[in-house]
Design an enzyme around this catalytic site. Structure first.
Site, PDB file in Angstrom:
ATOM      1  CD1 TRP A   1       5.953  -1.005  -1.941  1.00 35.03           C
ATOM      2  CD2 TRP A   1       4.995   0.866  -2.320  1.00 35.03           C
ATOM      3  NE1 TRP A   1       4.666  -0.937  -1.996  1.00 35.03           N
ATOM      4  CE2 TRP A   1       3.861   0.295  -2.140  1.00 35.03           C
ATOM      5  CE3 TRP A   1       5.011   2.381  -2.521  1.00 35.03           C
ATOM      6  CZ2 TRP A   1       2.665   0.619  -2.188  1.00 35.03           C
ATOM      7  CZ3 TRP A   1       3.690   2.945  -2.546  1.00 35.03           C
ATOM      8  CH2 TRP A   1       2.534   1.852  -2.871  1.00 35.03           C
TER       9      TRP A   1
ATOM     10  NE  ARG B   1      11.289   3.616   5.120  1.00 32.08           N
ATOM     11  CZ  ARG B   1      10.527   4.600   5.802  1.00 32.08           C
ATOM     12  NH1 ARG B   1      10.581   4.511   7.054  1.00 32.08           N
ATOM     13  NH2 ARG B   1      10.224   5.768   5.111  1.00 32.08           N
TER      14      ARG B   1
ATOM     15  CD  GLU C   1      -6.473  -4.348  12.712  1.00 36.11           C
ATOM     16  OE1 GLU C   1      -7.023  -3.825  12.112  1.00 36.11           O
ATOM     17  OE2 GLU C   1      -5.363  -4.835  13.065  1.00 36.11           O
TER      18      GLU C   1
ATOM     19  CB  CYS D   1      11.729   4.197  -0.903  1.00 30.93           C
ATOM     20  SG  CYS D   1      10.857   4.036  -2.410  1.00 30.93           S
TER      21      CYS D   1
ATOM     22  CD  GLU E   1      -2.424  -6.022   6.954  1.00 30.17           C
ATOM     23  OE1 GLU E   1      -1.815  -5.317   6.277  1.00 30.17           O
ATOM     24  OE2 GLU E   1      -2.933  -6.159   8.072  1.00 30.17           O
TER      25      GLU E   1
ATOM     26  CG  HIS F   1     -29.331  -3.152   6.160  1.00 26.53           C
ATOM     27  ND1 HIS F   1     -30.691  -2.701   5.853  1.00 26.53           N
ATOM     28  CD2 HIS F   1     -28.990  -2.976   6.960  1.00 26.53           C
ATOM     29  CE1 HIS F   1     -31.105  -2.726   7.028  1.00 26.53           C
ATOM     30  NE2 HIS F   1     -30.223  -2.785   8.010  1.00 26.53           N
TER      31      HIS F   1
ATOM     32  CE  LYS G   1       5.123  -1.700  10.664  1.00 30.84           C
ATOM     33  NZ  LYS G   1       3.790  -2.375  11.492  1.00 30.84           N
TER      34      LYS G   1
ATOM     35  CE  LYS H   1      -3.322  -6.918  10.808  1.00 27.82           C
ATOM     36  NZ  LYS H   1      -3.582  -5.432  11.362  1.00 27.82           N
TER      37      LYS H   1
ATOM     38  CG  ASN I   1      10.770   7.537   1.291  1.00 31.80           C
ATOM     39  OD1 ASN I   1       9.803   7.085   0.675  1.00 31.80           O
ATOM     40  ND2 ASN I   1      10.614   7.784   2.623  1.00 31.80           N
ATOM     41  N   GLY I   2      10.057   9.298  -1.522  1.00 29.74           N
ATOM     42  CA  GLY I   2       8.917  10.310  -1.356  1.00 29.74           C
ATOM     43  C   GLY I   2       8.419  10.632  -2.955  1.00 29.74           C
TER      44      GLY I   2
HETATM   45  C1  F6R Z   1      -2.359  -3.202   8.701  1.00 25.54           C
HETATM   46  C2  F6R Z   1      -1.189  -1.950   8.606  1.00 25.54           C
HETATM   47  C3  F6R Z   1      -1.630  -0.787   8.179  1.00 25.54           C
HETATM   48  C4  F6R Z   1      -1.364   0.563   8.939  1.00 25.54           C
HETATM   49  C5  F6R Z   1      -1.489   1.804   8.259  1.00 25.54           C
HETATM   50  C6  F6R Z   1      -1.264   2.905   9.213  1.00 25.54           C
HETATM   51  O1  F6R Z   1      -1.755  -4.171   9.272  1.00 25.54           O
HETATM   52  O2  F6R Z   1      -0.494  -2.098   9.222  1.00 25.54           O
HETATM   53  O3  F6R Z   1      -2.879  -0.574   7.713  1.00 25.54           O
HETATM   54  O4  F6R Z   1      -2.012   0.430  10.205  1.00 25.54           O
HETATM   55  O5  F6R Z   1      -0.714   1.814   7.004  1.00 25.54           O
HETATM   56  O6  F6R Z   1      -0.005   2.994   9.558  1.00 25.54           O
HETATM   57  P1  F6R Z   1       0.294   3.923  10.842  1.00 25.54           P
HETATM   58  O7  F6R Z   1      -0.215   3.316  12.149  1.00 25.54           O
HETATM   59  O8  F6R Z   1       1.955   3.773  11.025  1.00 25.54           O
HETATM   60  O9  F6R Z   1       0.033   5.169  10.520  1.00 25.54           O
END
Ligand code: F6R
Length: 613
Positions: free
Chosen positions: A77, A27, A486, A2, A493, A509, A608, A490, A103-104
């Protein structure tokens, strides 16, 4: 997760809160709310309209009364309680005077709620947060000022929190506190701010201060003072913030994601900048760890989540190849619960763009508890991870706003590979000439990335033909494998399509059973040593009817004959290829997501910064 913001002493309280909330949306954004507080009055508005919540709140606030100099705001969130308006923050106590944002997660909220109910408190939400409002209410009633009321309330609370509390019977005061979840305080003449992160108050606050765990801050228009849980005064450390407002804006792009994809050459360049001493030694000015300590390292463990985890996987190949140290990569949320082995000489590297991801922070805490030296790789200066680790290397990707991480990934790989080269340099597992060659190769990466960015039309053309596809498999070998992981992350998501990343050799496999006409296989084929093998894997999926997109080097003359679509990239040393090969995959995900009408910056269900376990 949040976002929180508070201001005292302002002449444009509501505008400050709403602007801050808008900047905090990334966030967490299933609901939003503000409370304006003055003597004897609390005015509150809350909305729960998903990613439109802040816009809806702005409309709701059109009729807000004037004359409030202080207030708090929140983007939520959901964790405890559905994303509905009554669960949106701020929460109030029974009297309506105490307002709180959080937040938490309060872990013992159920028992506290029962206890408070028995004493006659009436709850209006099912959140964990609301218990704190009622605890503060009781302590205020027994004569404590707001600072001490919050301090004593927090002594009852277990869990993670960044909170800001106001009370209309003690107006123009915010009491904020932190345990685990991030919190900063800002000041400008006559106005004091608090926020979960800097962008919320950037441009308004002229000085920034970090709040540490178990510190409580009393903010008034004249400034702030901080105490610990026992009430003893503590000094907050001033932060060096050199961002300007523009870095938080889109700079002419349609969205933050495309802006941040375009910023990748600069992100890698900045991360590599100024890392060589005159004598050729690779140096990290901010790394608070001696050469001898690095030389003593016997084993490396990398912990991270999501995209950062994929960067860590790339680093495993580089550190093992160049420094001959054994490397393990662990999902941060798994590490601390598996009774990890930390021997003398274990170096743990926590990789996190935000430096606030709770799983990664808890993993490094566990490692430290067991005696490991910990290095943080973080994009945010003075982040919690950076502060708690023994040493830090900053990626210099700049503020990343889009939920889908892009420029942070390439910067993390660059920083980790530089560290791998430093280890090799110290351990003499590479010759000075080899180090020179690899550093030169790393320095060419930004230009190669820029070349790929210039070819974005080629990616768009492929994406336009695939808008009906629903299933994607990404495959690669060696460092092409984390690139595939990766690429798949991308795509899933931001498009919400099914996408999986696999080591190409693993396909037969099990996953090969899923390959049929209509399935798209994206193959990373750039490693010359793995080329034959990956072409065989491509042939296997083609034979089963898949459509193949290959990421191939400009020099690859064989790929056109086996792939349906080819996305070309400049050739580089394979170890650097993840930073280059990921770019067409980011662009593919972006282009498909836009084609499907998705909100690329704010994909559903995601936040984020993930500050809850
Ligand atoms: C994917 C993404 C998340 C972050 C993950 C770790 O695009 O953004 O998978 O990579 O939540 O976040 P950080 O790097 O801030 O620890």
């Amino acid at each position: 997760m949040c976002g929180i913001i508070g201001v005292v002493g302002s002449t444009d309280t509501l505008a400050t809160l709403l602007q801050g909330l808008q900047r905090l949306e990334y966030r967490g954004y299933d609901s939003a709310g503000v409370a304006l507080v003055r003597a004897g009055h609390t005015w509150r508005a809350r909305t729960a309209e998903g990613t439109e919540s802040v816009a809806a709140l702005r409309r709701e606030c059109a009729d807000a009364p004037e004359g409030y100099r202080s207030g708090i705001g929140h983007t939520r969130w959901a964790t405890h309680g559905a994303p509905e308006a009554e669960n949106a923050h701020p929460h109030l106590d029974c009297s309506g005077h105490v307002a709180i944002i959080h937040n938490g997660i309060i872990e013992n909220h159920t028992e506290l709620r029962e206890e408070l109910r028995e004493r006659g408190h009436v709850f209006t939400s099912v959140t964990d947060t609301e218990v704190v409002a009622h605890l503060v209410e009781e302590l205020r009633a027994s004569g404590f000022d707001l600072l001490d009321a919050v301090r004593h309330a927090l002594a009852r609370v277990r869990g993670a929190f960044a909170i800001a509390v106001m009370d209309a019977t003690e107006p123009d005061v915010i009491v904020a506190a932190r345990r685990i979840s991030p919190l900063v305080v800002g000041t400008s003449p006559g106005v004091t701010y608090v926020a979960s992160d800097v962008p919320a108050i950037l441009g308004r606050s002229t000085a920034f201060y970090a709040v540490n765990d178990d510190e409580i801050v009393r903010l008034g228009p004249e400034g702030f003072r901080a105490v610990d849980l026992e009430g003893a005064p503590v000094r907050l450390r001033q932060l060096q913030i050199d961002w300007d407002l523009e870095t938080a804006e889109k700079g002419g792009f349609d969205d933050f994601m495309s802006k941040e994809i375009a910023e990748q050459p600069a992100a890698v360049r900045a991360t590599l900048l100024d890392r060589r001493h005159r004598d050729g030694a690779i140096v990290f000015d901010e790394l608070r760890i001696s050469d001898q300590e690095l030389l003593d390292v016997q084993r490396v463990v990398l912990v991270a989540c999501g995209t950062s985890l994929h960067a860590a996987h790339v680093a495993k190949y580089a550190i093992e190849r160049w420094s001959r140290l054994s490397v393990e990569v662990d999902i941060a949320s798994e590490y601390r619960y598996r009774d990890p082995i930390v021997e003398i000489g274990t170096l743990v590297i926590g990789v996190s763009q935000s430096g606030e991801t709770i799983d990664t922070i808890q993993a490094i805490r566990e490692a430290q508890r067991r005696g490991a030296r910990v290095v943080a790789i973080s994009n945010i200066v003075d982040s919690s991870l950076a502060r708690e680790a023994d040493a830090v290397i900053y990626t210099r990707a700049g503020l990343e706003v889009s939920v889908a991480s892009t420029k942070a990934f390439v910067a993390q790989v660059a920083a980790l590979e530089l560290l791998a080269l430093r280890l090799a340099q110290l351990r003499k597992t590479l010759t000075p000439e080899e180090i020179e060659r690899y550093v030169a190769g790393l320095n060419e990466v930004p230009d190669h990335v820029a070349t790929v960015l210039d070819r974005r039309d080629d990616v768009d053309a492929v994406a336009r033909q695939l808008l009906d596809a629903r299933d994607y498999f990404f495959i690669g070998r060696h460092v092409g494998y984390p690139t595939a992981l990766e690429g798949a992350l991308k795509l899933k998501e931001i498009t919400y399509l099914h996408a999986e990343g696999y080591a190409a050799g693993e396909l037969k496999h099990g996953p090969l059973a899923l390959i049929e006409p209509g399935v798209i296989v994206v193959a990373v084929t750039t490693d010359p040593l793995m080329h034959e093998k990956i072409l065989s894997n491509v042939a296997e999926v083609k034979a089963r009817g898949a459509t193949v997109i290959a990421v191939a080097t400009d020099e690859d003359g064989r790929i056109d004959a086996v792939a349906d679509f080819v996305l070309r990239v400049p050739a580089s040393d394979p170890m650097f290829s993840p930073m280059i090969d990921i770019v067409p995959l980011q662009l593919l995900a972006y282009s498909l997501a836009r084609g499907l009408g998705r909100n690329v910056d704010r994909p559903r269900n995601l936040a984020k910064t993930v500050t809850v376990e």
